[in-house]
Design an enzyme around this catalytic site. Sequence first.
Site, mmCIF file in Angstrom:
data_model
loop_
_atom_site.group_PDB
_atom_site.id
_atom_site.type_symbol
_atom_site.label_atom_id
_atom_site.label_comp_id
_atom_site.label_asym_id
_atom_site.label_seq_id
_atom_site.Cartn_x
_atom_site.Cartn_y
_atom_site.Cartn_z
ATOM 1 N N TYR A 106 -4.275 1.255 15.806
ATOM 2 C CA TYR A 106 -3.004 0.995 16.472
ATOM 3 C C TYR A 106 -3.150 0.621 17.929
ATOM 4 C CZ TYR A 106 -0.533 3.088 12.499
ATOM 5 O OH TYR A 106 -0.030 3.360 11.260
ATOM 6 N N GLU B 199 -7.350 8.352 6.323
ATOM 7 C CA GLU B 199 -7.657 8.992 7.598
ATOM 8 C C GLU B 199 -8.109 10.446 7.470
ATOM 9 O OE1 GLU B 199 -4.448 8.611 10.367
ATOM 10 O OE2 GLU B 199 -4.525 6.439 10.379
ATOM 11 N N ARG C 114 0.851 -1.194 0.000
ATOM 12 C CA ARG C 114 0.000 0.000 0.000
ATOM 13 C C ARG C 114 0.885 1.241 0.000
ATOM 14 N NH1 ARG C 114 -2.588 3.025 4.856
ATOM 15 N NH2 ARG C 114 -3.604 4.631 3.644
ATOM 16 N N HIS D 222 -2.989 10.978 0.600
ATOM 17 C CA HIS D 222 -2.520 10.720 1.967
ATOM 18 C C HIS D 222 -1.977 12.042 2.534
ATOM 19 C CE1 HIS D 222 -1.015 7.367 4.829
ATOM 20 N NE2 HIS D 222 -0.679 8.496 5.423
ATOM 21 N N GLU E 93 -3.416 -0.265 8.147
ATOM 22 C CA GLU E 93 -2.267 0.126 8.980
ATOM 23 C C GLU E 93 -2.410 -0.451 10.367
ATOM 24 O OE1 GLU E 93 -1.295 4.321 9.291
ATOM 25 O OE2 GLU E 93 -1.662 4.606 7.143
ATOM 26 N N ASN F 239 -7.443 1.639 9.699
ATOM 27 C CA ASN F 239 -6.179 1.855 10.406
ATOM 28 C C ASN F 239 -6.460 1.837 11.894
ATOM 29 O OD1 ASN F 239 -5.053 2.319 7.932
ATOM 30 N ND2 ASN F 239 -4.451 4.440 8.326
HETATM 31 C C1 GBH Z 1 -1.379 7.111 10.584
HETATM 32 O O1 GBH Z 1 -1.696 8.143 11.392
HETATM 33 C C2 GBH Z 1 -1.010 7.668 9.244
HETATM 34 O O2 GBH Z 1 -1.864 7.195 8.231
HETATM 35 C C3 GBH Z 1 0.397 7.472 8.878
HETATM 36 O O3 GBH Z 1 0.758 8.347 7.861
HETATM 37 C C4 GBH Z 1 1.256 7.604 10.087
HETATM 38 O O4 GBH Z 1 2.609 7.599 9.807
HETATM 39 C C5 GBH Z 1 0.912 6.462 11.004
HETATM 40 O O5 GBH Z 1 -0.444 6.320 11.202
HETATM 41 C C6 GBH Z 1 1.609 6.535 12.343
HETATM 42 O O6 GBH Z 1 1.238 7.677 13.053
HETATM 43 O O7 GBH Z 1 -3.405 10.172 21.515
HETATM 44 O O8 GBH Z 1 -5.536 11.052 20.850
HETATM 45 O O9 GBH Z 1 -3.578 12.432 20.693
HETATM 46 C C7 GBH Z 1 -2.124 7.835 12.668
HETATM 47 C C8 GBH Z 1 -2.672 9.085 13.217
HETATM 48 C C9 GBH Z 1 -1.558 9.885 15.108
HETATM 49 C C10 GBH Z 1 -3.928 9.636 15.076
HETATM 50 C C11 GBH Z 1 -1.598 10.090 16.560
HETATM 51 C C12 GBH Z 1 -3.971 9.851 16.537
HETATM 52 C C13 GBH Z 1 -2.745 10.895 18.348
HETATM 53 C C14 GBH Z 1 -3.974 10.472 19.054
HETATM 54 N N1 GBH Z 1 -2.688 9.101 14.655
HETATM 55 N N2 GBH Z 1 -2.832 10.667 16.946
HETATM 56 S S1 GBH Z 1 -4.118 11.088 20.626
#
Ligand code: GBH
Length: 485
Positions: free
Chosen positions: A313, A173, A83, A128, A380, A311
Amino acid sequence: YIDNYVINNHTFPEGFLFGTATSAYQIEGGWDEDGKGENIWDTLTHTTDLIKDHSTGDIACDSYHKWKEDIALLKDLGVNHYRFSLSWSRILPSGFANHINTAGVLYYKNIIAALKEAGIEPIVTIFHWDTPQPIHDAGGWASEFVVDWFADFARICFELYGNDVKYWLTFNEPKQICHEGYGSGVKAPAIHSPGVGEYLCTHNFLKAHARAWHIYDEEFRSKQNGSISLVIDTPWYEPETPEDEEAAERKRQFVFGWYANPIFNGDYPEIMKTRIANRSKLEGFEESRLPVFTDAEIDYIKGTYDFLGLNSYSSYMVKTDPEPEIGDPSWDDDTGVYEYQKEDWIPSASDWVKVTPWGMRKLLAWIKKTYNDPAIIITENGFTDNGTVGTDENRILYYKTYLSNVLDAIIEDKVNVFGYTVWSLLDNMEWMVGYTEKFGLYHVDFSSPNRTRTPKPALDYYKSVIKTHCLVEKCEDEKGRYGIA
Ligand code: GBH
């Protein structure tokens, strides 16, 4: 830690897609090469000091020059999909369709051809986060004209690459661009307009997504036979006690339902419509800060998916909070819940990524139930280090336990998950935190002009999973036979 987890010993279904993901701005570099135009991340990194380590994506992993090497890494890993995203301003330097940049077109042509030749399915994200600067200057995602500008770009992408692309993703996202780009203002284009700009941005995003889906459906699908959707992101929100379930569900709707409900069920979630209307009124607004779709728009957007890109995490605990006082508008107050992560969850180098694999299984089951059992590809999922990798045991633990929960969701909960994608192939430009948090399966040496890629220990584990479809040493297949691995 691993002893605390039961790892599923069944095998992933045949044909399951295993891959890795990247995005254009985060890996390519070549920011002004061969006619590329500027985008909002070029501007933000060049003109502000908002990036944690004051870095830029000017060179990043240098994948603009090293793409052949990257594809060799993918081949060695054995993935059956990859991707990646298209840089809008590399293909259309002004953002508008008045001039197509041949060198930019060719860059992705070559990548797609090489992937095909290697037997790796390209999964292409059209956008993106890297909005062309002229598109932003003309109003960007706050202007409804962006629906036309994006549609022009999407159509060009289908024309250029659609014969070789079976999976398209319009957006990655959108919540991060709208909430953080147009609400809190902590990401490019750094517009601070909480409770107003972010809803406007989302409204246009949803229309633009739907337009691109319909263009594909009407003009390209019958010739190209691909499928198209978008990527929506969310952590899992777990209620602290059963009494907190209402608050947890409200948070899920404000984060995920904001985008998923219009596309999968039709219109914004009821809870968003009522809460934002009520609070707007108390704040003195004559109309709700949440824009309203016409019935025709609701119909036009509903059903614009062939599958779901997800996505995710990590997880948060949710606790019911007293109703926030009426003050300045904000999405956070509109949501009105308190969330936190537990002290004993295993950390990564990113404060928001903790090892909570059970959340992935709950999330998948919730999506199945709430959105009519869509086909899902996890686009992701990943874990960070801060540059010191060591034995990489927590990253291995992360993949193993998350994949185990994905397998539980498939086998026990009958969720239709057809693929899994590690973020990321390479350590890369992690947006606001620059090169300080590293998601790669490969370590990248950013101090060397060569941007040397070195495998991390978790790479071997993922390789074996891809090869054997099995998470442990010895697996049982659907018929109860052991020893498939
Ligand atoms: C994704 O973003 C992106 O698609 C990618 O480009 C990026 O590199 C990857 O993941 C890793 O970050 O704790 O509530 O403040 C994830 C986006 C980033 C969203 C962190 C939530 C903080 C949440 N996330 N963000 S919070």
